[in-house]
Design a protein around this motif. Structure first.
Motif, PDB file in Angstrom:
ATOM      1  N   VAL A  77       0.839  -1.201   0.000  1.00  0.00           N
ATOM      2  CA  VAL A  77       0.000   0.000   0.000  1.00  0.00           C
ATOM      3  C   VAL A  77       0.876   1.253   0.000  1.00  0.00           C
ATOM      4  CG1 VAL A  77      -1.770   1.288   1.245  1.00  0.00           C
ATOM      5  CG2 VAL A  77      -1.883  -1.194   1.155  1.00  0.00           C
ATOM      6  N   TYR A  81       1.190   4.335  -2.835  1.00  0.00           N
ATOM      7  CA  TYR A  81       1.069   5.754  -2.499  1.00  0.00           C
ATOM      8  C   TYR A  81       2.266   6.544  -3.027  1.00  0.00           C
ATOM      9  CZ  TYR A  81       0.324   9.898   0.378  1.00  0.00           C
ATOM     10  OH  TYR A  81       0.118  11.176   0.814  1.00  0.00           O
ATOM     11  N   VAL A 119      -7.034  -3.433   0.818  1.00  0.00           N
ATOM     12  CA  VAL A 119      -6.585  -2.593   1.932  1.00  0.00           C
ATOM     13  C   VAL A 119      -6.241  -1.197   1.429  1.00  0.00           C
ATOM     14  CG1 VAL A 119      -4.730  -2.278   3.616  1.00  0.00           C
ATOM     15  CG2 VAL A 119      -5.826  -4.498   3.388  1.00  0.00           C
ATOM     16  N   ALA A 122      -9.457   0.715   0.863  1.00  0.00           N
ATOM     17  CA  ALA A 122     -10.167   0.908   2.127  1.00  0.00           C
ATOM     18  C   ALA A 122      -9.481   2.001   2.948  1.00  0.00           C
ATOM     19  CB  ALA A 122     -10.219  -0.396   2.910  1.00  0.00           C
ATOM     20  N   ILE A 123      -8.153   1.946   3.017  1.00  0.00           N
ATOM     21  CA  ILE A 123      -7.405   2.924   3.813  1.00  0.00           C
ATOM     22  C   ILE A 123      -7.570   4.324   3.242  1.00  0.00           C
ATOM     23  CG2 ILE A 123      -5.055   3.760   4.157  1.00  0.00           C
ATOM     24  CD1 ILE A 123      -5.553   2.010   6.329  1.00  0.00           C
ATOM     25  N   PHE A 124      -7.389   4.474   1.915  1.00  0.00           N
ATOM     26  CA  PHE A 124      -7.518   5.820   1.359  1.00  0.00           C
ATOM     27  C   PHE A 124      -8.958   6.286   1.418  1.00  0.00           C
ATOM     28  CE2 PHE A 124      -3.463   4.482  -0.676  1.00  0.00           C
ATOM     29  CZ  PHE A 124      -2.690   5.314   0.111  1.00  0.00           C
ATOM     30  N   GLY A 125      -9.880   5.333   1.388  1.00  0.00           N
ATOM     31  CA  GLY A 125     -11.287   5.692   1.536  1.00  0.00           C
ATOM     32  C   GLY A 125     -11.590   6.302   2.886  1.00  0.00           C
ATOM     33  N   ILE A 126     -10.965   5.776   3.958  1.00  0.00           N
ATOM     34  CA  ILE A 126     -11.286   6.322   5.285  1.00  0.00           C
ATOM     35  C   ILE A 126     -10.305   7.390   5.749  1.00  0.00           C
ATOM     36  CG2 ILE A 126     -12.554   4.302   6.111  1.00  0.00           C
ATOM     37  CD1 ILE A 126     -10.057   3.602   7.765  1.00  0.00           C
ATOM     38  N   THR A 127      -9.285   7.693   4.951  1.00  0.00           N
ATOM     39  CA  THR A 127      -8.370   8.736   5.423  1.00  0.00           C
ATOM     40  C   THR A 127      -8.339   9.965   4.522  1.00  0.00           C
ATOM     41  OG1 THR A 127      -6.568   7.628   4.306  1.00  0.00           O
ATOM     42  CG2 THR A 127      -6.812   7.204   6.663  1.00  0.00           C
ATOM     43  N   PRO A 130     -12.438   9.708  -0.097  1.00  0.00           N
ATOM     44  CA  PRO A 130     -13.624   8.863   0.097  1.00  0.00           C
ATOM     45  C   PRO A 130     -14.104   8.161  -1.172  1.00  0.00           C
ATOM     46  CG  PRO A 130     -13.926  10.951   1.202  1.00  0.00           C
ATOM     47  CD  PRO A 130     -12.649  11.059   0.433  1.00  0.00           C
ATOM     48  N   ILE A 131     -13.871   8.752  -2.327  1.00  0.00           N
ATOM     49  CA  ILE A 131     -14.376   8.143  -3.559  1.00  0.00           C
ATOM     50  C   ILE A 131     -13.607   6.857  -3.904  1.00  0.00           C
ATOM     51  CG2 ILE A 131     -14.757   8.529  -6.039  1.00  0.00           C
ATOM     52  CD1 ILE A 131     -16.626  10.098  -4.228  1.00  0.00           C
ATOM     53  N   TRP A 134     -14.982   3.185  -3.455  1.00  0.00           N
ATOM     54  CA  TRP A 134     -15.917   2.535  -4.374  1.00  0.00           C
ATOM     55  C   TRP A 134     -15.204   1.710  -5.428  1.00  0.00           C
ATOM     56  CZ3 TRP A 134     -20.988   2.762  -3.192  1.00  0.00           C
ATOM     57  CH2 TRP A 134     -21.312   3.654  -2.167  1.00  0.00           C
TER      58      TRP A 134
ATOM     59  N   SER B   2      -3.696  11.616   6.948  1.00  0.00           N
ATOM     60  CA  SER B   2      -5.118  11.452   7.231  1.00  0.00           C
ATOM     61  C   SER B   2      -5.772  12.813   7.388  1.00  0.00           C
ATOM     62  CB  SER B   2      -5.292  10.629   8.505  1.00  0.00           C
ATOM     63  OG  SER B   2      -6.604  10.765   8.973  1.00  0.00           O
ATOM     64  N   THR B 118     -19.212  10.271   4.047  1.00  0.00           N
ATOM     65  CA  THR B 118     -17.938   9.659   4.418  1.00  0.00           C
ATOM     66  C   THR B 118     -17.143  10.576   5.343  1.00  0.00           C
ATOM     67  OG1 THR B 118     -17.981   8.889   2.146  1.00  0.00           O
ATOM     68  CG2 THR B 118     -16.066   8.302   3.444  1.00  0.00           C
ATOM     69  N   VAL B 122     -14.596  10.329   8.456  1.00  0.00           N
ATOM     70  CA  VAL B 122     -13.182  10.578   8.193  1.00  0.00           C
ATOM     71  C   VAL B 122     -12.617  11.763   8.971  1.00  0.00           C
ATOM     72  CG1 VAL B 122     -11.582  11.279   6.377  1.00  0.00           C
ATOM     73  CG2 VAL B 122     -13.246   9.484   5.944  1.00  0.00           C
TER      74      VAL B 122
END
Lengths: 255, 254
Positions: A77, A81, A119, A122-127, A130-131, A134, B2, B118, B122
């Motif tokens: 991952v 990045y 992963v 998922a990680i970039f989605g929650i940090t 957000p797009i 998907w 983040s 989201t 976040v």
């Protein structure tokens, strides 16, 4: 023995502790013949997680879940990045943000490749993005396809790696198209791709086909470059590292 | 790396699972309410939550970042949506249609609804708290390690990119110029980084092994999970909003 590894005694201790019936397995083909003590160290590390054997080159679908492969996932991952960062710093017209996923597939097979992809999004989605969440399924597909084809001989030469890149690009486009259609009526948000989409839909093409071509224009060059770069890096890796993960070297000498 | 920033509002104090539920409800409603009114009402509610959490100013850069995509949606659909009948504006040979503009607006609203839902998670949740909550509720500790390790590894790797770039430049690598030159620079930059980080995995795996990482015992937790008294009420309220959305779709056709 590589000098930068302060393992020695520690690893031997680990190996010794594991002598008591933890599962042992064969070093896969392609694990270079070295001195016995180093072999034992590495087997000690690898025999770790739940005693799952490292698949020898038998099946590409063999589970390779050892502590080493679990540790490989976050590194993959990170490589994704940083690839994106370098591509942006060099002002390249490509994303190059799945090199880690592709390398994880080449090194440790389709399952680890797929998990690295999942992963990653998922990680970039929650940090940060957000797009990206998907497109998790697209990343999983890339990891699976590269892992499987790498272990069945598709990275044995440069020509084959180019074909693999085209296959990966096509798979990414096929998987992303339904996501684009569900979310955005088939647009990708990429200027070049959407310009093509506009032209095609304007002249009466069906949305899903225009959307697929929109995605192809964006994905094929990017994934082709990604796989070629990953292939070049993979070929240049020290034999010892590839052996650690049970990697997919095409033309290795057996022990 | 983040977008999370610490704070002390009612949303910050909620446990991660409740915030995950709120974000989930927001995303489900995005697809449940395809109409303009529905999308706008949902966006208002989401912005209210973000506002009371005091993070609107941090959401703005994210909103601006995807604005281009939102505009693209409106323009492209306005030009070529198959349902286009009524011309609305003419710019020389280019005609924008009403139906397509409305479709584009709905898509842009959908984009912002998904983003805002989201962001509830976040912007106000520490990623490692979220992972810990999931492990607490039965996710694999290995999964927990992988997620946490990513957040720690990325800054380290980014720091080493500067070193590698300087080293390769000092050996005469070109990083500027024609496209081919810049493309060629990519491999010498990535190669050392990949090799270095793979060598480090071996040491990390050893360190983990020694600490019993491969054991199958459930780990215990260092921190207590804090659940504010009103968390249950917020969860119920989220579900009530979901039902409200279902009713709106059913009765009003939103």
């Amino acid at each position: 023995m590589q000098p930068q590894m302060p393992v020695g005694s520690l690893a031997v201790a680990v190996a010794a502790v594991r002598e008591d019936g933890a599962s042992r397995m064969h070093a896969p083909e392609g694990y270079p013949a070295r001195c016995g003590s180093e072999r034992r160290e590495v087997e000690g590390i690898r025999g770790g997680a739940r005693g799952v054997a490292v698949g020898s080159k038998g099946s590409p679908w063999a589970l390779r879940f050892t502590t080493l492969t679990v540790v490989l996932i976050p590194v993959a991952v990170g490589i994704n990045y940083v690839g994106k960062l370098f591509a942006a710093a060099l002002k390249l017209p490509l994303w190059l943000d799945s090199i880690g996923t592709v390398l994880a597939g080449m090194l440790a097979g389709p399952w680890v490749g797929a998990i690295s992809g999942a992963v990653n999004n998922a990680i970039f989605g929650i940090t940060a993005d957000p797009i990206s969440f998907w497109y998790l399924i697209t990343s999983i597909a890339i990891g699976l396809v590269v892992g499987y084809l790498a272990f069945t001989g598709w990275i044995s030469s440069f020509g084959r790696a180019v074909v693999l890149g085209l296959i990966v690009g096509a798979v990414a486009a096929v998987v992303s198209t339904p996501i684009n259609v569900i979310l955005w009526e088939g647009q990708t948000g990429n200027v070049w791709g959407d310009a093509l989409y506009t032209a095609l839909v304007g002249s009466g093409w069906p949305i899903w086909l225009a959307s697929f071509l929109d995605e192809v224009v964006v994905d094929i060059p990017d994934k082709l470059a990604t796989v070629i770069v990953s292939f070049l890096i993979f070929k240049a890796l020290p034999e010892r590292l590839v052996g650690l993960f049970g990697g997919a070297r095409g033309e290795v000498a057996s022990l | 790396m983040s977008l999370y920033a610490p704070g002390d509002t009612w949303v910050h104090r909620l446990d991660p699972i409740t915030k995950l539920l709120m974000a989930g409800v927001g995303i489900v409603l995005t697809f449940l309410l395809p109409s303009l009114q529905g999308g706008a009402a949902l966006l208002a509610v989401l912005l209210l939550v973000l506002g009371t959490a005091g993070v609107l100013h941090r959401a703005v850069p994210v909103y601006v970042g995807v604005a281009v995509i939102g505009v693209t949606f409106v323009v492209v659909q306005g030009l070529v949506n198959p349902a286009n009948v009524h011309p609305l504006a003419r710019l020389g040979p280019v005609v924008l249609y009403r139906e397509g503009l409305l479709v584009g607006l709905r898509l842009a609203l959908r984009l912002y609804d998904i983003l805002s839902a989201t962001l509830i998670l976040v912007l106000v949740t520490n990623p490692s708290d979220l992972v810990e909550s999931l492990v607490r509720r039965g996710a694999s500790p290995r999964f927990g390690y992988v997620m946490m390790a990513v957040l720690q590894i990325i800054p380290t790797m980014v720091a080493s990119t500067a070193t590698i770039t300087d080293a390769q430049r000092s050996r005469g690598m070109e990083t500027e110029g024609r496209l081919w030159v810049r493309l060629r620079a990519f491999v010498p930059l990535m190669g050392p980084l990949v090799t270095g980080s793979l060598i480090a995995t071996e040491e990390r795996a050893l360190a983990l092994e020694v600490r019993g990482f491969a054991g199958n015992r459930r780990p215990t937790f260092l921190k207590e999970e804090r659940m504010p008294g009103y968390a249950a009420a917020v969860r119920l309220l989220s579900l009530a909003v979901l039902l409200l959305g279902v009713a709106g779709r059913w009765l009003l056709g939103w």
